[in-house]
Write a protein that holds these residues in place. Sequence first.
Motif, PDB file in Angstrom:
ATOM      1  N   SER A   4       0.833  -1.214   0.000  1.00 29.62           N
ATOM      2  CA  SER A   4       0.000   0.000   0.000  1.00 29.62           C
ATOM      3  C   SER A   4       0.862   1.256   0.000  1.00 29.62           C
ATOM      4  O   SER A   4       0.538   2.237  -0.678  1.00 29.62           O
ATOM      5  N   LEU A   5       1.971   1.241   0.747  1.00 26.25           N
ATOM      6  CA  LEU A   5       2.874   2.387   0.754  1.00 26.25           C
ATOM      7  C   LEU A   5       3.549   2.533  -0.604  1.00 26.25           C
ATOM      8  O   LEU A   5       3.684   3.644  -1.129  1.00 26.25           O
ATOM      9  N   ARG A 137      -0.117   6.514   6.104  1.00 21.95           N
ATOM     10  CA  ARG A 137       0.950   5.524   6.292  1.00 21.95           C
ATOM     11  C   ARG A 137       2.189   6.184   6.887  1.00 21.95           C
ATOM     12  O   ARG A 137       3.311   5.721   6.686  1.00 21.95           O
TER      13      ARG A 137
END
Length: 213
Positions: A4-5, A137
């Motif tokens: 996701s990052l 994040r």
Amino acid sequence: MTSSLLFAVIASGFIYGITPGPGVLAVFGIGAARGRRAGAGFLCGHLLGDVVWCSTALVAIVGAREIGSSAFDVLGVLSALYLFWLGIRAIRTRNRSSEAPQGAARQPFWHGILFGLTNPKAYPVAVATFTALLSSRAELLTWAMLPWLIVLSFIGGLVAYAILIGIVGARQVRTVYQRHEVLITKLCGVMFIGFAINALAHALPGLMGSKTS
């Protein structure tokens, strides 16, 4: 680095590169006057400025995160306010922008380098865009990741520029863009406001929590 990052950093570089602004307007102007090859030369030069400003923005973001979550949250709020201001300005646009160059650049590559490095909007937009998309994040960001963050944002920017190069020489696309430039600018304004809301949603709870603790 989580998937996701990774995606968020690539998306940040992509959005920063493809969102209509002085650079995008310039490449359409050069492409209209001298064709796709000249537009590609301009973007290749402009990419150097993008790398410099995106790297500086990422250093500021990671630095704020390492200093403490409150510093990152403050940066998030400031970035959100800036994005919101840009969004409102874009939505209120009535006339076509006059920021595109008047006439073709004789040396598109060197013109792109100079344009990219001296664009006064580049750094604040980079900080605001990356902060808005990476705020959820923030706990994952470290100095050790910085080289990879820069590389991934560069990849996102390359994809954006590849798309721009592909369409800048197409007469139909150029005509549509020029005809609907105000509408496209307004839609980008809505997107900026969306990013601003996302950044505030992640920054404000942290700041409120630090005040009550």
